[in-house]
Enzyme design. Structure first.
Site, PDB file in Angstrom:
ATOM      1  N   THR A  15       6.087  14.013 -20.198  1.00 10.30           N
ATOM      2  CA  THR A  15       4.902  13.602 -19.448  1.00 10.30           C
ATOM      3  C   THR A  15       3.780  13.157 -20.383  1.00 10.30           C
ATOM      4  OG1 THR A  15       3.060  14.562 -18.179  1.00 10.30           O
ATOM      5  CG2 THR A  15       4.397  16.107 -19.393  1.00 10.30           C
ATOM      6  N   ASP A  16       2.908  12.301 -19.882  1.00 14.94           N
ATOM      7  CA  ASP A  16       1.731  11.880 -20.666  1.00 14.94           C
ATOM      8  C   ASP A  16       0.767  13.041 -20.895  1.00 14.94           C
ATOM      9  OD1 ASP A  16       0.669  12.154 -18.091  1.00 14.94           O
ATOM     10  OD2 ASP A  16      -0.332  10.208 -18.071  1.00 14.94           O
ATOM     11  N   GLU A  17       0.949  14.146 -20.134  1.00 13.75           N
ATOM     12  CA  GLU A  17       0.010  15.259 -20.269  1.00 13.75           C
ATOM     13  C   GLU A  17       0.121  15.941 -21.625  1.00 13.75           C
ATOM     14  OE1 GLU A  17      -0.676  17.740 -16.912  1.00 13.75           O
ATOM     15  OE2 GLU A  17      -0.044  16.200 -15.490  1.00 13.75           O
ATOM     16  N   TYR A  63       1.633  24.262 -18.579  1.00 10.97           N
ATOM     17  CA  TYR A  63       2.624  23.237 -18.201  1.00 10.97           C
ATOM     18  C   TYR A  63       2.799  22.231 -19.335  1.00 10.97           C
ATOM     19  CZ  TYR A  63       4.334  18.822 -16.326  1.00 10.97           C
ATOM     20  OH  TYR A  63       5.021  17.639 -16.152  1.00 10.97           O
ATOM     21  N   LYS A 101       5.911  21.523 -21.962  1.00 11.04           N
ATOM     22  CA  LYS A 101       6.582  20.211 -22.052  1.00 11.04           C
ATOM     23  C   LYS A 101       6.509  19.701 -23.500  1.00 11.04           C
ATOM     24  CE  LYS A 101       8.162  18.032 -19.192  1.00 11.04           C
ATOM     25  NZ  LYS A 101       9.515  18.010 -18.551  1.00 11.04           N
TER      26      LYS A 101
HETATM   27  P1  NAD Z   1       9.660  18.624  -9.184  1.00 11.70           P
HETATM   28  O1  NAD Z   1       8.898  19.897  -9.344  1.00 11.70           O
HETATM   29  O2  NAD Z   1       9.538  17.846  -7.921  1.00 11.70           O
HETATM   30  O3  NAD Z   1      11.230  18.906  -9.389  1.00 11.70           O
HETATM   31  C1  NAD Z   1      11.718  19.773 -10.371  1.00 11.70           C
HETATM   32  C2  NAD Z   1      13.159  20.092 -10.008  1.00 11.70           C
HETATM   33  O4  NAD Z   1      13.674  20.963 -11.036  1.00 11.70           O
HETATM   34  C3  NAD Z   1      13.310  20.854  -8.681  1.00 11.70           C
HETATM   35  O5  NAD Z   1      14.359  20.280  -7.922  1.00 11.70           O
HETATM   36  C4  NAD Z   1      13.645  22.270  -9.099  1.00 11.70           C
HETATM   37  O6  NAD Z   1      14.456  22.956  -8.155  1.00 11.70           O
HETATM   38  C5  NAD Z   1      14.370  22.035 -10.417  1.00 11.70           C
HETATM   39  N1  NAD Z   1      14.308  23.195 -11.314  1.00 11.70           N
HETATM   40  C6  NAD Z   1      13.195  23.897 -11.678  1.00 11.70           C
HETATM   41  N2  NAD Z   1      13.535  24.900 -12.504  1.00 11.70           N
HETATM   42  C7  NAD Z   1      14.878  24.806 -12.699  1.00 11.70           C
HETATM   43  C8  NAD Z   1      15.815  25.542 -13.459  1.00 11.70           C
HETATM   44  N3  NAD Z   1      15.434  26.593 -14.208  1.00 11.70           N
HETATM   45  N4  NAD Z   1      17.112  25.171 -13.445  1.00 11.70           N
HETATM   46  C9  NAD Z   1      17.529  24.104 -12.678  1.00 11.70           C
HETATM   47  N5  NAD Z   1      16.689  23.384 -11.928  1.00 11.70           N
HETATM   48  C10 NAD Z   1      15.379  23.732 -11.940  1.00 11.70           C
HETATM   49  O7  NAD Z   1       9.265  17.762 -10.455  1.00 11.70           O
HETATM   50  P2  NAD Z   1       9.101  16.179 -10.592  1.00 11.70           P
HETATM   51  O8  NAD Z   1       7.728  15.827 -10.229  1.00 11.70           O
HETATM   52  O9  NAD Z   1      10.245  15.517  -9.936  1.00 11.70           O
HETATM   53  O10 NAD Z   1       9.219  16.033 -12.176  1.00 11.70           O
HETATM   54  C11 NAD Z   1      10.490  15.888 -12.799  1.00 11.70           C
HETATM   55  C12 NAD Z   1      10.292  15.805 -14.302  1.00 11.70           C
HETATM   56  O11 NAD Z   1       9.432  14.708 -14.604  1.00 11.70           O
HETATM   57  C13 NAD Z   1       9.629  17.037 -14.889  1.00 11.70           C
HETATM   58  O12 NAD Z   1      10.270  17.317 -16.121  1.00 11.70           O
HETATM   59  C14 NAD Z   1       8.192  16.621 -15.106  1.00 11.70           C
HETATM   60  O13 NAD Z   1       7.624  17.311 -16.206  1.00 11.70           O
HETATM   61  C15 NAD Z   1       8.342  15.137 -15.384  1.00 11.70           C
HETATM   62  N6  NAD Z   1       7.195  14.308 -15.005  1.00 11.70           N
HETATM   63  C16 NAD Z   1       6.665  14.372 -13.745  1.00 11.70           C
HETATM   64  C17 NAD Z   1       5.607  13.522 -13.399  1.00 11.70           C
HETATM   65  C18 NAD Z   1       4.989  13.540 -12.010  1.00 11.70           C
HETATM   66  O14 NAD Z   1       3.993  12.840 -11.783  1.00 11.70           O
HETATM   67  N7  NAD Z   1       5.551  14.243 -11.050  1.00 11.70           N
HETATM   68  C19 NAD Z   1       5.096  12.625 -14.338  1.00 11.70           C
HETATM   69  C20 NAD Z   1       5.671  12.572 -15.613  1.00 11.70           C
HETATM   70  C21 NAD Z   1       6.723  13.416 -15.926  1.00 11.70           C
END
Ligand code: NAD
Length: 316
Positions: free
Chosen positions: A126-128, A150, A154
């Site tokens: 993530t950009d964070e 968080y 990451k």
């Molecule tokens: P989300 O919270 O919607 O989904 C996370 C998924 O991971 C869920 O389905 C959850 O059940 C699963 N999970 C959590 N812990 C787990 C574990 N221990 N074992 C197996 N599965 C597990 O998240 P998202 O928004 O879809 O983000 C996905 C990825 O993208 C993350 O790594 C996040 O850091 C990154 N990201 C998100 C954003 C955003 O805006 N949402 C932006 C940049 C990067």
């Protein structure tokens, strides 16, 4: 190609799965296994569209479970790792699960990938991790200065992934994307939370002065960036993914109020989030230059579609 997608029942992961199994097959002939423990954020219904696809398999399991991870890693050619605890506010309230999943879970996957030579391993970050960027945009060389548990977890997992490449030569590729929006997101983050509350007739809480800036990218653009990195990225490289629409939280709230036919009387001003980063902004010229990535989705129509999706599913 046999791809293991962790966190594939979540918001971005499920979009990626639906995308790679769509009829235009951006990865060609592909078999996908989703490994997801189904936390509160994971929803099997997000995968309903592909449930009966012959190239799809779902495994409920935890990325910290070395035995499950080892067995699955042996059966795959590539990994896209999205599973994470992903909500900043939850990490402020209780950080332990973030370290457990995001740090230990990532290392468990890296160890197994190394044992079985499962690569490329795309680590979705993530950009964070850059922390607040008050002006300009962070390139991939920008120092990591995470502000929350968080983003710190990451950043830790990014560094472990890159270290695995440097030490052992595993083909690891790291992506750092800006804020995503779109359908199928658990309604705790700003856009789905505000939209579902407004549609139910409830007020929405706006942090502090509302001047915090985020770059909003449609989840579809993020997934196209991930596919580009998976198929054409270089080992050991970091790719920023961005190019959405930069808005203050106040501007975004205004757009959401308009989309939900509500006024500013529905907004409660609440104390600012602890350690709230003022602004995120990534320089995404590297992925544009090297892989030809650029965002395609227009923010206004993307947001309207997203609001319509929640209206259909969450309206009383
Ligand atoms: P989300 O919270 O919607 O989904 C996370 C998924 O991971 C869920 O389905 C959850 O059940 C699963 N999970 C959590 N812990 C787990 C574990 N221990 N074992 C197996 N599965 C597990 O998240 P998202 O928004 O879809 O983000 C996905 C990825 O993208 C993350 O790594 C996040 O850091 C990154 N990201 C998100 C954003 C955003 O805006 N949402 C932006 C940049 C990067």
């Amino acid at each position: 190609m046999r791809v293991l997608i962790t966190g594939g029942a979540g918001f971005i992961g499920s979009h990626l799965v639906r995308t790679v199994l769509a009829p235009d097959r951006p990865l060609g002939e592909v078999r996908v296994t989703v490994l997801d423990s189904l936390t509160y954020a994971g929803n099997p219904e997000n995968l309903a569209a592909v449930r009966h696809h012959p190239g799809f398999r779902f495994v409920r399991g935890d990325i910290t479970d070395a035995a499950v991870v080892d067995r699955l890693m042996a059966e795959h050619d590539a990994v896209v790792h999205l599973a994470a605890e992903s909500h900043v506010d939850r990490s402020i309230a209780a950080a332990h699960a973030f370290v457990h999943t995001n740090v230990l879970g990532t290392q468990t996957l890296l160890d197994a990938a190394l044992r079985h030579g499962t690569e490329p391993f795309v680590h979705v970050s993530t950009d964070e991790v850059y922390g607040s960027v008050p002006f300009g945009s962070a390139t991939e060389q920008h120092p990591l200065a995470p502000s929350s548990a968080y983003s710190a977890s990451k950043a830790s997992s990014d560094l472990l992934a890159l270290a695995c490449h440097r030490t052992h030569g595993l083909d690891v590729r790291v992506t750092r994307c800006s804020n995503n929006y779109g359908p199928f997101q658990y309604p705790e983050k700003l856009i789905p939370r505000f939209v579902t509350r407004l549609l139910r007739g409830e007020n929405v809480p706006l942090y502090g002065d509302g001047e915090n800036v985020r770059d909003w990218l449609h989840v579809d653009d993020h997934c196209r960036g991930l596919i580009a990195v998976l198929t054409r990225g270089r080992p050991g490289e970091v790719y920023n993914i961005g190019g959405g629409t930069e808005l203050t939280n106040k501007e975004l709230t205004g757009a959401l109020l308009t989309a939900c036919d509500a006024g500013w009387d529905r907004v409660d001003r609440v104390a600012d989030r602890k350690g709230h980063d003022l602004r995120y902004s990534v320089d995404w010229s590297k992925i544009h230059r090297e892989l030809g990535y650029e965002p395609r989705r227009d923010f206004d129509s993307g947001l309207a579609e997203t609001v319509a999706w929640y209206r259909e599913r969450h309206a009383p």
